[in-house]
Write an enzyme that holds these catalytic residues in place. Structure first.
Site, short mmCIF file in Angstrom:
data_model
loop_
_atom_site.label_atom_id
_atom_site.label_comp_id
_atom_site.label_asym_id
_atom_site.label_seq_id
_atom_site.Cartn_x
_atom_site.Cartn_y
_atom_site.Cartn_z
CB SER A 63 38.96 -101.63 17.84
OG SER A 63 39.60 -102.48 18.53
CE LYS A 121 39.94 -103.16 13.87
NZ LYS A 121 40.94 -103.69 16.45
CB SER A 157 36.74 -105.21 16.98
OG SER A 157 37.48 -103.98 16.78
CE LYS A 206 35.51 -101.59 14.88
NZ LYS A 206 35.60 -102.16 15.82
#
Length: 387
Positions: A71, A74, A126, A233
């Site tokens: 993720s 992203k 997320s 992140k």
């Protein structure tokens, strides 16, 4: 027209017409090469620690190896969404896009959202549903959006990256190197909206049918457990393992850390930051007396230039290239502190910063007296000059 005059660090720029000099760069005594895995303990299969302004590598382990990054993908999806504009325009999410496995921001069919809300949904909880919704909104399909992602990656200089999905769920060939993810994060943090979103431990966001406010929580524990962390992140899949991209600012210096497949990622990042900040200081670009730019129509013929400080991370003077971006002259009046030129810094051929050059003092415009037009005005002007 701006005149570009490149020069190596450790010397000065001089032109007779422009009378502009470039200063020496003050360099701290640091290790000239990045230290590797044996110097600091790190559980990751691949990692990198860089200084955000120059991109200088302070620590690395298999940093150029392409790996699945889950993720943390992203980061790119969010950056493209923020750069697309119209962040607060409401629209209905695509009903098919939001039907996806894994983590979610809680979107349902018929929900009214904004791009800004989707960015919070991607960066905090997320949400895979948010990432897919962005892809369809911006490019009509996920494959088309992946092309946009890869085009942007190429512009950033991500040479070991291939984006296939907007969320980071495994797609054939989807992956990036730790260094590429650090370069992406360095670019993303220049966006004020991105920086504000990824730094929030939690945020209230409105969406739904009709929209109503709800609280989204960030999965990044470093925001509340590591001094100076400002993002960025988390990520996890069975194939990628635990992935983490973070950024940390201390004493006006920002470092970026990326770990891929790291069982002990929280502690890895804390350890690497303690190591990195012990070797980085903020130094000045020292401008010598007499750095000037010609002035037209002013009470003085030239203006002195100054700039602010920048972080320097162990690069010697031959590694930094400077390019002066300046017009041939500036017109008066000029306010003290007004930006009148720029100084471009490059590290190993990559532009790492453009610093504004400010007027060190104020310059007034010369008042030009015009000839009086009427007979009475000419007589008054004559006697005024006489007496």
């Amino acid at each position: 027209m701006l005149y570009q005059i490149p020069q190596k660090g450790g010397s000065f720029l001089k032109q007779r017409i422009f009378a502009v000099f470039l200063a020496l760069l003050l360099i701290p005594v640091l290790s000239p090469q990045p230290l590797h895995a044996q110097a600091v303990s790190c559980s990751a299969e691949a990692c990198v620690l860089i200084e955000a302004t120059t991109g200088k590598i302070l620590f690395e382990k298999n940093s150029a190896t392409k790996r699945p990054m889950a993720s943390t993908t992203k980061i790119m999806t969010t950056l493209l969404c923020l750069e697309s504009g119209g962040l607060d325009d409401p629209f209905i999410v695509d009903s098919e896009a939001i039907h996806v496995e894994g983590s979610s921001m809680g979107l349902q069919e018929g929900d009214i959202v904004t791009k800004r809300a989707l960015c919070y949904g991607m960066m905090l909880p997320s949400g895979n549903d948010a990432a897919n919704a962005v892809a369809v909104r911006l490019a009509s399909s996920q494959p088309a959006f992946a092309e946009q992602m890869n085009t942007r990656a190429a512009k950033i200089g991500m040479t070991n990256t291939c984006f296939v999905t907007p969320s980071g769920l495994e797609g054939e060939g989807h992956g990036a190197s730790a260094l590429d993810m650090a370069l992406l994060t360095r670019e993303a943090l220049k966006n004020e909206d991105f920086r504000a979103i990824c730094s929030q431990p939690s945020a209230k966001v409105a969406f739904g049918d009709p929209p109503y406010e709800r609280t989204l929580k960030n999965t990044n524990k470093l925001l509340t457990s590591c001094e100076g962390v400002i993002g960025v992140k988390t990520g996890f899949t069975d194939e990628a393992g635990r992935c983490l991209v973070s950024a940390c600012t201390r004493n006006d210096v920002t470092l970026i850390c990326v770990t891929l497949k790291a069982p002990d990622d929280w502690n890895d990042h804390r350890t690497l930051y303690d190591y990195g900040f012990s070797r980085v200081t903020r130094q000045e670009v020292a401008l010598p007396q007499g750095m000037t730019l010609p002035v037209v129509g002013g009470t003085t013929e030239e203006i002195t230039l100054r700039t602010d400080t920048i972080p320097v991370v162990g690069a010697d003077s031959t590694e930094i290239d400077f390019t002066l971006l300046a017009p041939p002259f500036v017109y008066a009046p000029i306010r003290q502190g007004e930006a009148v030129a720029e100084l471009q810094l490059s590290y190993h051929g990559r532009v790492v910063d453009i610093l504004p050059l400010y007027a060190a003092e104020q310059v007034e415009a010369i008042q030009i007296q015009t000839e009086p037009s009427s007979l009475w005005e000419r007589l008054r002007h004559f006697f005024a000059n006489l007496f």
